[in-house]
Design an enzyme around this catalytic site. Structure first.
Site, PDB file in Angstrom:
ATOM      1  CE1 TYR A 155     -12.668  13.205 -16.970  1.00 20.45           C
ATOM      2  CE2 TYR A 155     -13.106  12.606 -14.596  1.00 20.45           C
ATOM      3  CZ  TYR A 155     -12.737  12.040 -15.546  1.00 20.45           C
ATOM      4  OH  TYR A 155     -13.676  11.087 -15.923  1.00 20.45           O
TER       5      TYR A 155
ATOM      6  NE  ARG B 248      -2.245   1.553   3.760  1.00 19.51           N
ATOM      7  CZ  ARG B 248      -1.908   1.295   4.552  1.00 19.51           C
ATOM      8  NH1 ARG B 248      -2.542   0.593   4.889  1.00 19.51           N
ATOM      9  NH2 ARG B 248      -1.780   1.879   5.661  1.00 19.51           N
TER      10      ARG B 248
ATOM     11  CE  LYS C  23      -9.319   9.332 -18.398  1.00 15.47           C
ATOM     12  NZ  LYS C  23     -10.314  10.465 -18.490  1.00 15.47           N
TER      13      LYS C  23
HETATM   14  C1  LIG Z   1      -9.842  10.816 -17.777  1.00 12.13           C
HETATM   15  C2  LIG Z   1      -9.829  11.820 -16.372  1.00 12.13           C
HETATM   16  C3  LIG Z   1      -9.068  11.956 -15.326  1.00 12.13           C
HETATM   17  C4  LIG Z   1      -9.648  11.242 -14.484  1.00 12.13           C
HETATM   18  O1  LIG Z   1      -8.940   9.851 -14.876  1.00 12.13           O
HETATM   19  P1  LIG Z   1      -9.543   8.728 -14.119  1.00 12.13           P
HETATM   20  O2  LIG Z   1      -8.441   7.617 -14.568  1.00 12.13           O
HETATM   21  O3  LIG Z   1     -10.877   7.830 -15.059  1.00 12.13           O
HETATM   22  O4  LIG Z   1      -9.961   8.712 -13.079  1.00 12.13           O
HETATM   23  C5  LIG Z   1      -8.571  13.299 -15.080  1.00 12.13           C
HETATM   24  N1  LIG Z   1      -8.755  14.370 -15.575  1.00 12.13           N
HETATM   25  C6  LIG Z   1      -8.545  14.433 -17.645  1.00 12.13           C
HETATM   26  C7  LIG Z   1      -8.014  15.394 -18.681  1.00 12.13           C
HETATM   27  C8  LIG Z   1      -8.839  13.423 -17.501  1.00 12.13           C
HETATM   28  O5  LIG Z   1      -9.361  13.362 -19.216  1.00 12.13           O
END
Ligand SMILES: *Cc1c(COP(=O)(O)O)cnc(C)c1O
Length: 395
Positions: A113, A60, A210
């Site tokens: 976001y 952790r 992403k």
């Molecule tokens: C998807 C996204 C997030 C959140 O990320 P997760 O991995 O889905 O929690 C934050 N900022 C941006 C710009 C994003 O596209």
């Protein structure tokens, strides 16, 4: 002896964080699923526990696979330290709650976001943290809000889903004059195209889910910056437990080896597609920082190496027209994700701003006839032909 030159990002994506030596001389970073790490000798155990010797105690807190992931992103962002998280939202909320206390004020933009926006509007007020959300492209308004006093300036560029661009260097300088901490969500640009720390930010964070991972098969997040700030965030994370899973860390590491070539290909594809869509009669407007018609094109040119893999466009007609066009796309997942090797398309109502009502989206300047199009690494000619056939049936 001369210090070796820092390698370019394409080399770092492959080699950074992977120096080893790894178990049984494996060339690939092993996935260490072990929750704990054993010690025969109390002296070594104590030293490791107190951070005086390298090693791990409990996953952790730290884990070797996760550490390789953190090292790779840190090198790509030109930072000394990084700490990983279970998701991008975990990275964002841990960064906020490490530094913000009741009575503090945070300044940000309206186009953050959707999940981040929920933290601003729903959770921060409960903790008596004052939030000032400014018009994303009104730099004067952001500077005025910062000058009124704030603990943190939080930025995103380009933004989701209308690809607005903020001048990171200019705003970071103003924020520092007023003693604020500057944090940038660099998810859309990736470290390949934009390095907020070099532009003056204190911390840079990513949804690794992403582009960093790039294959839509692992959730993760990461924050990079100087050791004193990262240690504070790491301490908050080890206690609240939003740890990155080693298997996810491995998938993200593996994905990142091709980050440089993916992002350059996606940017080239996106620019060609944006230019093509601008000429189509069915399209009302194309949003892409690489277009000369984009209001902040000059800022984007200054702070980015290329303009990224995401564009959006509004289709003449309403949401109904979007509902007609999307199912006709052959080479696009209709899904909420972005930044993957496959093209992904969807409207804000079910993707970036699913948490908001139609009225809230309208107030944020997000049209209901918008399509966010995350360009993959396919051949641009095939994607253009696909868009043309999907739009073709419209009057
Ligand atoms: C998807 C996204 C997030 C959140 O990320 P997760 O991995 O889905 O929690 C934050 N900022 C941006 C710009 C994003 O596209």
């Amino acid at each position: 002896m001369k210090k070796p030159k820092e390698p370019k990002s394409a080399t770092l994506t492959v080699w950074a964080g992977e120096d080893g030596p790894f178990w049984e001389r494996s060339t690939q970073v092993p996935v260490v699923h072990s929750v704990s790490f054993g010690y025969n000798d109390m002296d070594e155990w104590l030293k490791t526990g107190q951070g005086k010797a390298s090693g791990h105690i409990y996953s952790r807190n730290t884990n070797p696979t996760v550490q390789a992931f953190e090292d790779k992103v840190a090198r790509l962002e030109g930072s000394e330290a990084a700490t990983g998280f279970a998701s991008g939202m975990a990275a964002i909320s841990n960064t906020f709650f490490t530094f913000l206390s009741p009575g503090d004020r945070i300044v940000s933009i309206k186009d953050s976001y959707g999940g981040t926006n929920k933290l601003f509007t729903e959770f921060m007020p409960r903790f008596q943290i004052d939030v000032a959300l400014c018009d994303t492209t009104d730099h004067q308004a952001i500077e005025t809000a910062v000058a009124a006093g704030c603990r943190m300036l939080y930025l995103e560029s380009p933004t989701n889903p209308t690809l607005k661009v903020v001048d990171i260097a200019g705003l970071a300088q103003k924020a520092h004059e007023h003693g604020a901490l500057v944090v940038v969500d660099n998810t859309f640009a990736t470290p390949i195209l934009q390095n907020p720390l070099a532009l003056g930010a204190d911390l840079v964070l990513h949804s690794a889910t992403k582009f960093l991972g790039g294959h839509a098969d692992a959730l993760g997040g990461v924050v990079c910056g100087p050791p004193e700030l990262i240690t504070a965030i790491y301490h908050f994370r080890e206690i609240n437990g939003a740890a990155l899973d080693p298997m996810a860390a491995y998938l993200l590491l593996r994905g990142m080896k091709t980050l440089d070539i993916r992002v350059h290909r996606q940017s080239e594809n996106a620019l060609r597609i944006a230019r093509h869509l601008e000429s189509r009669p069915q399209i009302e407007q194309v949003f892409y920082p690489g277009l000369e018609s984009h209001p902040q094109h000059d800022v984007a040119k200054r702070q980015m190496k290329a303009f990224g893999g995401i564009l959006s466009f509004s289709i003449k007609g309403g949401f109904e027209t979007v509902c007609q066009v999307l199912p006709r796309l052959r080479y696009a997942h209709r899904a909420a994700n972005l930044g993957a090797v496959e093209t992904i398309a969807g409207p804000p109502a079910t993707t970036s701003h699913v948490e908001c009502t139609a009225e809230e989206r309208a107030a944020m300047g997000i049209p209901e006839n918008l399509v966010r199009y995350s360009v993959g690494i396919e051949d641009a000619d095939d994607l253009i032909a696909d868009l043309d056939q999907a739009l073709g049936g419209l009057s």
